[in-house]
Design an enzyme around this catalytic site. Sequence first.
Site, PDB file in Angstrom:
ATOM      1  N   PRO A   1      -8.407   0.124  10.726  1.00 20.26           N
ATOM      2  CA  PRO A   1      -9.390   0.331   9.658  1.00 20.26           C
ATOM      3  C   PRO A   1      -9.807  -0.950   8.942  1.00 20.26           C
ATOM      4  O   PRO A   1      -8.986  -1.841   8.720  1.00 20.26           O
ATOM      5  CB  PRO A   1      -8.674   1.273   8.682  1.00 20.26           C
ATOM      6  CG  PRO A   1      -7.230   1.120   8.978  1.00 20.26           C
ATOM      7  CD  PRO A   1      -7.143   0.814  10.442  1.00 20.26           C
ATOM      8  N   ASN A   2     -11.094  -0.986   8.632  1.00 22.20           N
ATOM      9  CA  ASN A   2     -11.731  -2.075   7.868  1.00 22.20           C
ATOM     10  C   ASN A   2     -11.920  -3.364   8.661  1.00 22.20           C
ATOM     11  O   ASN A   2     -12.532  -4.312   8.166  1.00 22.20           O
ATOM     12  CB  ASN A   2     -10.964  -2.370   6.553  1.00 22.20           C
ATOM     13  CG  ASN A   2     -10.938  -1.164   5.642  1.00 22.20           C
ATOM     14  OD1 ASN A   2     -11.987  -0.585   5.357  1.00 22.20           O
ATOM     15  ND2 ASN A   2      -9.762  -0.750   5.212  1.00 22.20           N
TER      16      ASN A   2
ATOM     17  N   ARG B   1     -15.414  -9.450   4.824  1.00 23.78           N
ATOM     18  CA  ARG B   1     -14.326  -8.907   4.023  1.00 23.78           C
ATOM     19  C   ARG B   1     -13.305  -9.999   3.675  1.00 23.78           C
ATOM     20  O   ARG B   1     -12.773 -10.642   4.585  1.00 23.78           O
ATOM     21  CB  ARG B   1     -13.656  -7.840   4.883  1.00 23.78           C
ATOM     22  CG  ARG B   1     -12.331  -7.381   4.426  1.00 23.78           C
ATOM     23  CD  ARG B   1     -11.609  -6.602   5.517  1.00 23.78           C
ATOM     24  NE  ARG B   1     -10.432  -6.006   4.925  1.00 23.78           N
ATOM     25  CZ  ARG B   1      -9.336  -5.698   5.581  1.00 23.78           C
ATOM     26  NH1 ARG B   1      -9.276  -5.887   6.878  1.00 23.78           N
ATOM     27  NH2 ARG B   1      -8.310  -5.183   4.955  1.00 23.78           N
TER      28      ARG B   1
ATOM     29  N   TYR C   1      -9.136 -13.434   5.732  1.00 23.67           N
ATOM     30  CA  TYR C   1      -9.363 -13.028   7.126  1.00 23.67           C
ATOM     31  C   TYR C   1     -10.347 -13.928   7.890  1.00 23.67           C
ATOM     32  O   TYR C   1     -10.527 -13.733   9.096  1.00 23.67           O
ATOM     33  CB  TYR C   1      -9.841 -11.571   7.172  1.00 23.67           C
ATOM     34  CG  TYR C   1      -8.822 -10.613   6.598  1.00 23.67           C
ATOM     35  CD1 TYR C   1      -7.564 -10.489   7.186  1.00 23.67           C
ATOM     36  CD2 TYR C   1      -9.094  -9.862   5.453  1.00 23.67           C
ATOM     37  CE1 TYR C   1      -6.606  -9.637   6.654  1.00 23.67           C
ATOM     38  CE2 TYR C   1      -8.153  -9.001   4.916  1.00 23.67           C
ATOM     39  CZ  TYR C   1      -6.907  -8.895   5.510  1.00 23.67           C
ATOM     40  OH  TYR C   1      -5.966  -8.047   4.991  1.00 23.67           O
TER      41      TYR C   1
ATOM     42  N   ASN D   1      -3.925  -4.086  16.279  1.00 21.69           N
ATOM     43  CA  ASN D   1      -3.868  -4.487  14.876  1.00 21.69           C
ATOM     44  C   ASN D   1      -4.088  -3.205  14.074  1.00 21.69           C
ATOM     45  O   ASN D   1      -5.217  -2.778  13.886  1.00 21.69           O
ATOM     46  CB  ASN D   1      -4.954  -5.521  14.549  1.00 21.69           C
ATOM     47  CG  ASN D   1      -4.856  -5.974  13.092  1.00 21.69           C
ATOM     48  OD1 ASN D   1      -4.154  -5.362  12.285  1.00 21.69           O
ATOM     49  ND2 ASN D   1      -5.561  -7.046  12.763  1.00 21.69           N
TER      50      ASN D   1
ATOM     51  N   ALA E   1      -4.146  -1.582   7.722  1.00 23.10           N
ATOM     52  CA  ALA E   1      -3.345  -0.987   6.642  1.00 23.10           C
ATOM     53  C   ALA E   1      -2.364   0.072   7.143  1.00 23.10           C
ATOM     54  O   ALA E   1      -1.311   0.289   6.525  1.00 23.10           O
ATOM     55  CB  ALA E   1      -4.273  -0.386   5.589  1.00 23.10           C
TER      56      ALA E   1
ATOM     57  N   GLU F   1       1.921  -6.089  18.579  1.00 27.91           N
ATOM     58  CA  GLU F   1       1.327  -5.880  17.250  1.00 27.91           C
ATOM     59  C   GLU F   1       0.723  -7.198  16.767  1.00 27.91           C
ATOM     60  O   GLU F   1       1.366  -8.238  16.861  1.00 27.91           O
ATOM     61  CB  GLU F   1       2.432  -5.423  16.293  1.00 27.91           C
ATOM     62  CG  GLU F   1       1.968  -5.247  14.857  1.00 27.91           C
ATOM     63  CD  GLU F   1       3.154  -4.991  13.912  1.00 27.91           C
ATOM     64  OE1 GLU F   1       4.292  -4.789  14.390  1.00 27.91           O
ATOM     65  OE2 GLU F   1       2.915  -5.017  12.697  1.00 27.91           O
TER      66      GLU F   1
ATOM     67  N   HIS G   1      -1.637  -9.308  13.698  1.00 31.47           N
ATOM     68  CA  HIS G   1      -2.296  -9.402  12.389  1.00 31.47           C
ATOM     69  C   HIS G   1      -2.952 -10.768  12.279  1.00 31.47           C
ATOM     70  O   HIS G   1      -2.372 -11.768  12.705  1.00 31.47           O
ATOM     71  CB  HIS G   1      -1.291  -9.235  11.245  1.00 31.47           C
ATOM     72  CG  HIS G   1      -0.574  -7.932  11.308  1.00 31.47           C
ATOM     73  ND1 HIS G   1      -1.158  -6.759  10.914  1.00 31.47           N
ATOM     74  CD2 HIS G   1       0.653  -7.622  11.785  1.00 31.47           C
ATOM     75  CE1 HIS G   1      -0.307  -5.769  11.138  1.00 31.47           C
ATOM     76  NE2 HIS G   1       0.792  -6.263  11.669  1.00 31.47           N
TER      77      HIS G   1
ATOM     78  N   ARG H   1       2.263 -12.360   1.830  1.00 30.83           N
ATOM     79  CA  ARG H   1       1.315 -11.649   0.975  1.00 30.83           C
ATOM     80  C   ARG H   1       2.076 -10.673   0.065  1.00 30.83           C
ATOM     81  O   ARG H   1       3.213 -10.921  -0.289  1.00 30.83           O
ATOM     82  CB  ARG H   1       0.264 -10.966   1.856  1.00 30.83           C
ATOM     83  CG  ARG H   1      -0.513 -11.972   2.721  1.00 30.83           C
ATOM     84  CD  ARG H   1      -1.588 -11.311   3.532  1.00 30.83           C
ATOM     85  NE  ARG H   1      -2.574 -10.660   2.678  1.00 30.83           N
ATOM     86  CZ  ARG H   1      -3.482  -9.795   3.128  1.00 30.83           C
ATOM     87  NH1 ARG H   1      -3.532  -9.489   4.423  1.00 30.83           N
ATOM     88  NH2 ARG H   1      -4.341  -9.241   2.301  1.00 30.83           N
TER      89      ARG H   1
HETATM   90  C1  DQA Z   1      -4.053  -7.021   8.634  1.00 37.70           C
HETATM   91  C2  DQA Z   1      -2.985  -7.067   7.526  1.00 37.70           C
HETATM   92  C3  DQA Z   1      -2.872  -5.714   6.841  1.00 37.70           C
HETATM   93  O1  DQA Z   1      -1.886  -5.773   5.809  1.00 37.70           O
HETATM   94  C4  DQA Z   1      -4.200  -5.341   6.211  1.00 37.70           C
HETATM   95  O2  DQA Z   1      -4.127  -4.048   5.634  1.00 37.70           O
HETATM   96  C5  DQA Z   1      -5.344  -5.439   7.146  1.00 37.70           C
HETATM   97  C6  DQA Z   1      -5.383  -6.536   8.113  1.00 37.70           C
HETATM   98  C7  DQA Z   1      -4.271  -8.402   9.273  1.00 37.70           C
HETATM   99  O3  DQA Z   1      -4.851  -8.437  10.356  1.00 37.70           O
HETATM  100  O4  DQA Z   1      -3.912  -9.421   8.683  1.00 37.70           O
HETATM  101  O5  DQA Z   1      -6.299  -4.674   7.063  1.00 37.70           O
HETATM  102  O6  DQA Z   1      -3.593  -6.145   9.649  1.00 37.70           O
END
Ligand code: DQA
Length: 145
Positions: free
Chosen positions: A14-15, A22, A27, A76, A79, A100, A102, A109
């Site tokens: 998501p997002n 964003r 990011y 990825n 959240a 996994e 990120h 963080r």
């Molecule tokens: C994320 C890290 C997560 O904590 C966050 O909610 C994201 C992006 C990252 O790629 O750094 O949406 O997965």
Amino acid sequence: MKSDTPKVLVIHGPNLNLLGKRETDIYGCRSLDEINKDIISLASELGLNVSTKQLNGEGDIVELIQQGDYEALIINPAAYTHTSIAIRDAIAAIGKPAVEVHLSNIYRREEFRRKSFITEVSAGQICGFGPDSYLLALRAIKSIL
Ligand code: DQA
């Protein structure tokens, strides 16, 4: 692409469709399309048949993982990393190697980002290298397969 080329599914949670707009201080400025182009280009260099998908819904991600039409998974979970036992269980159930990913270093963080439900069902976790995290994950998958 040869028919025996291993299939790798890359799921962006998501997002991540908002990458480039964003929280660019965290990011970066690259869009998801740009990141996907780099993933596809490295995959073809490595002899992997990659497909990428961005999904905002937890259930949609679970369904895609369950379809199982791939040899390895790069995910990825965004959240959902920190909340989703459903995604964790889907990865465990399907039993394919998963990495996994990120973009940000989740350990530098907020406290709540330090917990991942996904790591214990993954071959490993790569975080903190921006879009290169995905490229490092592809190389890891290549050596696992
Ligand atoms: C994320 C890290 C997560 O904590 C966050 O909610 C994201 C992006 C990252 O790629 O750094 O949406 O997965």
